[in-house]
Design an enzyme around this catalytic site. Structure first.
Site, mmCIF file in Angstrom:
data_model
loop_
_atom_site.group_PDB
_atom_site.id
_atom_site.type_symbol
_atom_site.label_atom_id
_atom_site.label_comp_id
_atom_site.label_asym_id
_atom_site.label_seq_id
_atom_site.Cartn_x
_atom_site.Cartn_y
_atom_site.Cartn_z
ATOM 1 N N HIS A 55 44.392 38.187 31.510
ATOM 2 C CA HIS A 55 43.660 37.468 32.546
ATOM 3 C C HIS A 55 42.142 37.589 32.358
ATOM 4 C CE1 HIS A 55 43.347 35.643 36.536
ATOM 5 N NE2 HIS A 55 42.320 36.440 36.736
ATOM 6 N N HIS A 106 45.429 31.342 40.959
ATOM 7 C CA HIS A 106 45.873 32.569 41.622
ATOM 8 C C HIS A 106 47.385 32.465 41.807
ATOM 9 C CE1 HIS A 106 44.160 36.087 44.096
ATOM 10 N NE2 HIS A 106 43.778 36.188 42.844
#
Lengths: 753, 222
Positions: A55, A106
């Site tokens: 990420h 998200h």
């Protein structure tokens, strides 16, 4: 428990460390040891593990994302004031204004804990925009879910929508668009992408770096708690395994009220010119902010971790470094400005503490109650993470998939079949009215929303006097991307570009959120590289740079990845928002002529019709011709400027039928239409060829409009007239708008209430 | 002619209320929650938003702000005060208006263009509307359901203090009440947002402008 100091690490080289539990691979752990010339302390291990996660480090995508650098960094509106690599790209839009925008994902947190996952997704992207020096002015949320009738969709959808609304509404940011898409592959892996747009004056631009020996490091905003520990490493960078432990504690918890104070406080700090450098705290929290600020600076940084205010006094230093507690920012401030800085924070009831300073050591040094727990080269944490050239290969099933076109499937033929098909499509989850979702978002706050969903793009007025404004749209058809990721990505770009142009704005820049399955699967990696190739080629051809974005991998449940979903956001500029073109057919437009711009081909593969009526996905996506898209955009923009059209709506999912239904229901007036000569009514209604729009032309402007299209040799066909309270397809069927509205609006409330 | 708009921590529609005041022709003045000085304004708007995050109860903390002490005192002396949405909640918590606003009956935030009927066009904030004037303005809230005991509701109705009523109840408000006033008619609480309906470009209508032009006339008349 005693603190694992640097000295301790040097004297105990063979201590077992939990690198695997923190998501690191054996060679990555060895690399950390090589960089440091010793084993890392537990704090250092914590930092590297979060910063080297997929990420944060983009380790699987980095080699491919570099290709975005090939695109010329000039936009049609002006130069870029900041590009990829900053928190968000910044574009000069004229009159002294600059705009920054970015979309992020998200996804995983929102599956685990829908409300907080979605809420903090909004919060994170808003802080990215704020950190550039801009006032956030609007948000958008492209959302994707499993089938509407799946029990888990009923769990995640209401929570996610309520989280997006609950956070954004409380910040006072209008939500002006986005997407709500359903597909079986998103079951167990919903996509929550959040886009934010910010506006600033050129001189307000701020960058994230820690420079100036002796400058103070101030952490301000919320206190640090135990939430979100490992969010980026154990949550966002792995596939969910069946039967594994719940990962809820890795999800952050948001406090929008604190974020609202943080926004106003930060803007006042900028105004007072007391900020040298600034960084928001998002994924990887303090580990990220300290290492990135130090790495981008010209010296080093020293931090006393025990000065970080805590919500939970029992937190260990490793946890403080990894915590992803929300609503925190870090600023670099000259010593003589510290007092003024703290005073402004106090005015807004925002806690602020000096926790460190800029040094000349070239190192990031962190102490815990006087003992050194971190001593690392900051670049090695922030930028020198591992880079993977993951194997990629066109999957063996791709040929078979492409050979199975939807064009051969049985089609509606009679008037009644056409009518029934239209009603069925209009009521289908992807095409139905989305106001059950969007009515939970405040689209009016700040008073500058010129257009908002369900318009083709959201439009925000930037300057009340001149009328300067920006328009933004986000789009992606994941089914097209599955059939051909290269073309699919180009089609997403084309659709978003077109949606901005239909409102009258000139498209200038791109942000993308690349949602894919596991990068460890060569087929997924191939989809990813192809999508990037499509975006790079497409952006080059359209003359728009990619100014920033985000990659989200590991979106799969077990062996099944999501549809490749490269969501593309396009930003446009309009010199005067009063000339915006809406989609609706209104009473004032009775008698206006309807023209279909662009060409319709026999393109049904990947369409909503194939999906809804036949549950089919196969074949090749519609052809994409970006030169034609550019021509279409020019016509739409010029027509808006010269007052030649009063409404325009792009043709995409569901074809011309859906376009007409949406325009009629939006404005409350129907239309009498006919299929152009030589075009089969079924294809006229439901084909999803790209590069098309329907426009409403006043009779008085018809000659000028058609002359303009003819001069540009752009296909334009008169297909009807705005009139009455029905949708009347001549010689076929006539559907009352009331019946259409009933079918269109009932779907989501019936499924979710 | 100055209209003051209070900013509490978490106020969101404060800039919009100032814009609406300016569109109506007033000078808009920003007032700060921590400052008891009203800076000589002729009328006050408590704007929408989530002051103090709506924590505890919507409006419950704001009503203790220093600026509210002055506003409560001056309202008693006839200062025109309009509480919009969260401002209405603050007025109820301050006991300048009776009743309370609780969560919408459907438990969701709702943002929509809402039809209303102006029931009382004699207050300081509604005199520019015709009797029974039907308007469409923006409704957006989480805690918008007006409640009060039967006796209070009867008294409000009897004294003509129901200022606006919903046409199509969007949130479960008792007797479709969208807005009420105090006995004197200078303090009005309204759940929908007139400040978001003052420009055709950004609002559904310009029907909200009347609230701001009304108070200009009321101030001049006094």
């Amino acid at each position: 428990m005693s603190t694992d100091t640097v000295t301790n690490a040097e004297s105990t080289p063979d201590v077992e460390q939990p690198w695997a539990d923190l998501g690191l691979k054996p060679d990555e752990y060895q690399r950390i040891r090589d960089i440091l010339g010793r084993r890392p302390t537990s704090c250092e291990l914590a930092m590297y593990s979060v910063m080297w996660s997929e990420h944060c480090s983009y380790k699987s995508s980095k080699v491919h994302l570099r290709r975005f650098g090939e695109i010329p960094q000039e936009t049609p509106a002006g130069k870029m004031l900041a590009g990829i690599g900053e928190n968000a790209g910044v574009i000069d839009i004229g009159e002294g204004y600059a705009v920054t925008f970015k979309v992020e994902s998200h996804n995983h947190p929102s599956y685990v804990e829908p409300y907080q996952g979605a809420a903090t997704g909004v919060g994170g992207i808003v802080r990215d925009i704020l950190a550039m020096g801009a006032r956030p002015v609007a948000v958008m949320d492209p959302l994707r879910f499993g089938p509407l009738d799946a029990p888990d969709t009923k769990r995640v959808l209401p929570g996610i929508v309520s989280g997006v609304g609950g956070y954004g509404n409380s910040l006072g940011l209008p939500n002006i668009g986005g997407e709500v898409v359903f597909d079986p592959t998103y079951l167990g892996n919903p996509l929550v992408n959040a886009l934010c747009v910010g506006v600033m004056r050129h001189e307000d631009l701020h960058l994230a770096n820690a420079t100036g020996l002796g400058n103070q490091i101030i952490l301000y905003g919320a206190k640090t708690g135990g939430d979100g520990i490992g969010g980026v490493s154990v949550l966002a960078s792995e596939t969910f395994a069946e039967g594994g432990p719940t990962k809820r504690p890795a999800v952050q918890v948001g406090d929008p009220f604190m974020e609202k104070l943080l926004i106003e406080c930060t803007l006042e700090l900028f105004q007072a010119e007391v900020v040298e450098g600034i960084q928001d705290l998002g994924g990887a929290g303090l580990s990220c902010a300290t290492s990135e600020l130090a790495s981008a600076g010209d010296g080093g940084m020293h931090v006393s971790l025990d000065k970080v205010p805590l919500r939970d006094a029992s937190l260990a230093p490793e946890e403080i470094l990894m915590s992803e507690s929300q609503e925190r920012m870090m600023a670099v401030v000259t010593p003589d400005n510290v007092e003024a800085f703290l005073k402004i924070c106090a005015k807004w009831d925002v806690q602020a503490d000096v926790i460190g300073e800029v040094t000349d050591t070239g190192k990031l040094e962190i102490d815990w109650h006087g003992e050194r727990v971190v001593d690392v080269p900051p670049r090695s944490v922030a930028h020198d993470g591992p880079v993977y050239n993951r194997p990629f290969e066109r999957p063996s099933w791709q040929d078979e998939l492409q050979a199975d076109g939807a064009e051969k499937l049985p089609r509606a033929k009679t008037a009644e079949e056409l009518r029934d098909t239209l009603l069925r499509l209009v009521a289908s989850p992807n095409l139905c009215d989305k106001s059950w979702v969007t009515d939970q978002y405040d689209r009016y706050v700040l008073g500058n929303s010129v257009l908002a969903q369900p318009e083709d793009s959201g439009m925000i007025r930037v300057d009340e006097t001149s009328g300067l404004g920006v328009a933004v749209s986000t789009d992606c058809n994941g089914r097209f991307a599955k059939l051909d990721p290269y073309t699919g990505a180009k089609l997403a770009l084309a659709e978003s570009f077109r949606n901005v142009a239909t409102t009258g704005a000139r498209p200038v820049a791109v942000t993308d959120c690349l949602n894919f399955g596991s990068p460890e699967d060569p087929a997924v990696m191939w989809q990813f590289t192809e999508a990037i190739r499509g975006l790079v080629d497409g952006c080059k051809e359209l003359g728009m740079p990619v100014t920033g974005g985000n990659v989200s991998f590991y979106n799969q449940t077990g062996e099944t990845p999501i549809l490749p979903t490269p969501v593309v956001g396009v930003l446009g500029v309009i010199d005067d928002v009063t000339r915006r073109t809406p989609i609706g057919f209104t009473t004032a437009m009775e008698g206006h002529q309807l023209y279909l711009l662009g060409e319709t081909a026999e393109e049904l593969s990947g369409s909503e019709w194939a999906h809804v009526v036949h549950g089919h996905l196969g074949g090749r996506p519609p052809a994409v011709d970006l030169a034609a898209e550019q021509q279409l955009a020019d016509i739409l923009i010029n027509a808006s400027r010269d007052g030649l059209i009063d409404a325009a709506h792009d043709v995409s999912d569901g074809g011309v039928a859906q376009t007409l239904v949406e325009s009629a229901l939006r404005g409350g007036v129907g239309a009498r239409v006919w299929a152009p000569d030589g075009l089969d009514p079924f294809l006229f209604l439901f084909a999803e060829s790209a590069g098309r729009a329907v426009v409403a032309v006043p009779r008085t402007e018809e000659v000028r409009f058609t002359d303009m299209c003819t001069a540009r040799r752009f296909p334009h066909t008169r297909i009807g007239v705005i009139t009455g309270d029905t949708l009347d397809l001549q010689d076929q069927f006539e559907l009352p708008l009331t019946e259409l509205r009933e079918a269109w609006t009932a779907t989501l409330p019936n499924a979710l209430n | 002619m100055k209209i003051g708009v209070v900013t509490f921590p978490g106020s969101l529609d404060d800039a919009d209320a100032r814009r609406a005041a300016a569109v109506a022709g007033a000078e808009a003045v920003a007032l700060w929650h921590g400052d008891a000085d009203l800076l000589g304004v002729d009328a006050v708007v408590l704007p929408g938003g989530f002051s103090y995050g709506d924590y505890l109860r919507a409006g419950a903390i704001s009503r203790f702000a220093p600026v509210m002490e002055t506003i409560i005192k001056k309202a008693g002396e006839g200062l025109p005060v309009l509480g919009i949405c969260n401002g209405f909640q603050v007025l109820c918590e301050s006991h300048l208006l009776p009743g309370a606003l609780i969560k919408n009956h459907h438990r969701k935030f709702v943002c929509k263009d809402q039809r209303l009927r102006i029931e009382n066009n004699t207050t300081a904030w509604t005199s520019d509307y015709d009797a029974n004037h039907e308007i469409t303005i923006v409704l957006k809230n989480q805690d918008g359901s007006f409640v009060a005991d039967e006796a209070t509701l009867d008294r409000l109705e009897g004294e003509g203090r129901v200022v606006a009523r919903y046409l199509g109840n969007p949130n479960g408000s008792y007797r479709d009440i969208a807005g009420i006033s105090n006995e004197r008619g200078n303090v009005v609480g309204l759940m929908p947002h007139p400040e978001h309906a003052v420009e055709n470009l950004t609002g559904p209508t310009t029907d909200g402008l009347g609230f701001f032009t009304s108070v200009l006339k009321a101030v001049v008349a006094s």
